[in-house]
Write an enzyme that holds these catalytic residues in place. Structure first.
Site, PDB file in Angstrom:
ATOM      1  CG  HIS A   1      -2.221   0.759   1.004  1.00 28.52           C
ATOM      2  ND1 HIS A   1      -2.408   1.370  -0.209  1.00 28.52           N
ATOM      3  CD2 HIS A   1      -3.465   0.602   1.628  1.00 28.52           C
ATOM      4  CE1 HIS A   1      -3.714   2.005  -0.113  1.00 28.52           C
ATOM      5  NE2 HIS A   1      -4.182   1.457   0.847  1.00 28.52           N
TER       6      HIS A   1
ATOM      7  CG  ASP B   1      -3.249   4.180  -3.647  1.00 26.45           C
ATOM      8  OD1 ASP B   1      -2.808   4.060  -2.670  1.00 26.45           O
ATOM      9  OD2 ASP B   1      -2.950   5.312  -4.345  1.00 26.45           O
TER      10      ASP B   1
END
Length: 434
Positions: A406, A410
């Site tokens: 992350h 995304d």
């Protein structure tokens, strides 16, 4: 009769030494050319070393658990004739020319590392890895007097420094630059609590490979914040296509046609759609990879795991993928992998369905930023939309999960990439040629 020195062969870029696991022959035994005589282990793979000549093993120079350097003699054979490799030949192997040394020692940009070193330092990949694991700064490295060629720092030098580091007073240096999302505390393991074995418990020491796996998995979780997306895919067309082509393919090529080449093909096409999945992180920089090299998580007979790599998978046809995958799987099961066979992956697939599992959330191998898990294919009733309305039919369904880093991937990118793999598999053309 002549004397022949069996040398530890080169095992790929950056691999400078190996540990002797076991000798397959004893002193006094006769061996034939190409016989595997010793099992060795690097930090990447276990493999066998064959002898290039026939003869009798008169002396074993490196015993079990000892470390040998590339080009170093590990045994002496007695062979027919008056020749043999001479001492000068051995020295030539052990001491490559300056150009080769510079290639090996040239500093490498290691993705997801916690620090970088300038070009003033010539560090081998092994030494650089130790320095990064121990958070040794460049200033500290410059204070170490190396015992290697041209006073370069060897593994022994840096390990000795680490051992005595707590007893030394080092100059104050500027803090090592950290990745914004990976603070120093995040990459330092908390000390493990001591667990006492109860009566009747069995204590099983980890083997060398299990230790490496454990270390890499902990490091991967400390570096990358993991997020996972899931999707269920109708692979009925894939199952039908394979059933139609597998016998013909095996008869024509002498190879099994598994589902894995199809999964790899779909993943490669999705990576081409979303190339920012095919990246690594180096500090505050993102390295976008040119090649698409697919790691293939493979379970070994002893229960350990290894990840051979399909190099340039985007350039291979379905037939080429099938042959490459079968070859790598065979080598992995029979300890025939070379170190280069496990290096350079830019994205990994784990087929948890081969164990009957529906889904999984695998750990992202560093320095990659994503991994996909393929679940078991199961017949289920499903709702289908037809021109005459919705119907319920028996379909071949499969879960896929996509775990991604992350820091740079995304949910939209990770989820869309997974959806594209889903679409490619669900709409597989039954007339696809192989």
């Amino acid at each position: 009769m002549a004397e022949y020195k069996l040398l530890l062969p080169s095992m790929g870029e950056g691999v400078m030494e190996a540990t002797i696991i076991s000798w397959l022959f004893n002193e006094g035994d006769n061996v034939k050319e190409d016989d595997s005589v010793v099992e060795i282990a690097t930090d990447k793979v276990d493999s066998d070393v064959p002898t290039p000549v026939s003869g009798k093993i008169v002396k074993i120079l490196k015993q079990k658990d000892e470390v040998a350097k590339v080009g170093e003699a590990i045994a002496i054979l007695e062979i027919e004739g008056e020749g043999g490799n001479t001492a000068s030949e051995e020295v030539k192997t052990e001491a490559p020319d300056a150009q080769t040394v510079q290639t090996i020692e040239q500093p490498l940009k290691i993705a997801a590392s916690t620090q970088e070193f300038s070009g003033d330092l010539y560090l081998s990949p092994l030494v650089k890895s130790i320095a990064q694991q121990e958070n040794i700064s460049e200033t500290e490295l410059k204070s170490i007097k190396g015992s290697g060629l041209e006073e370069r720092i060897t593994k022994e030098d840096i390990l000795a420094y680490v051992k005595n580091r707590g007893n030394q007073t080092t100059p104050q240096t500027a803090p090592v630059q950290q990745t914004a999302s990976v603070p120093q505390s995040a990459v330092t393991s908390a000390p493990a609590s001591t667990i006492t074995a109860a009566a009747g418990d069995e204590i099983i020491p980890m083997d060398r490979m299990r230790k490496i796996i454990a270390e890499n998995m902990v490091k991967a979780k400390q570096i990358a914040p993991h997020v996972t997306s899931f999707i269920e895919t109708d692979v009925t067309n894939v199952v039908k296509w394979r059933a139609k082509n597998k016998d013909m393919f095996e008869k024509r090529e002498g190879e099994k046609l598994t589902f894995m080449p199809i999964f790899v093909k779909a993943v490669v096409k999705a990576i081409q759609d979303f190339p920012m999945i095919n990246v690594s992180v180096n500090g505050d920089n993102i390295i976008k990879k040119k090649n698409i090299n697919i790691g293939m998580a493979t379970a070994l007979p002893d229960g350990n795991l290894i990840v051979p790599v399909i190099k340039n998978a985007d350039q291979l046809s379905l037939s080429g993928l099938a042959k490459t995958i079968n070859d790598l799987a065979y080598k992995a099961r029979n300890k025939k992998l070379r170190p280069e066979d496990t290096q350079g992956a830019t994205y990994t697939i784990s087929n948890v369905g081969s164990f009957g599992n529906l889904m999984g959330t695998p750990i992202i191998p560093q320095p990659q930023v994503a991994i996909m898990a393929i679940g078991a294919i199961v017949k289920k009733p499903a709702v289908l939309e037809t021109k005459d309305g919705d119907v319920i039919a028996i379909r071949q369904l499969m879960f896929m999960s996509h775990s991604y880093d992350h820091r740079v991937v995304d949910g939209s990118l990770g989820g869309m990439m997974l959806k594209h793999v889903h679409d490619y598999l669900e709409n597989w053309d039954l007339n696809t040629e192989i």
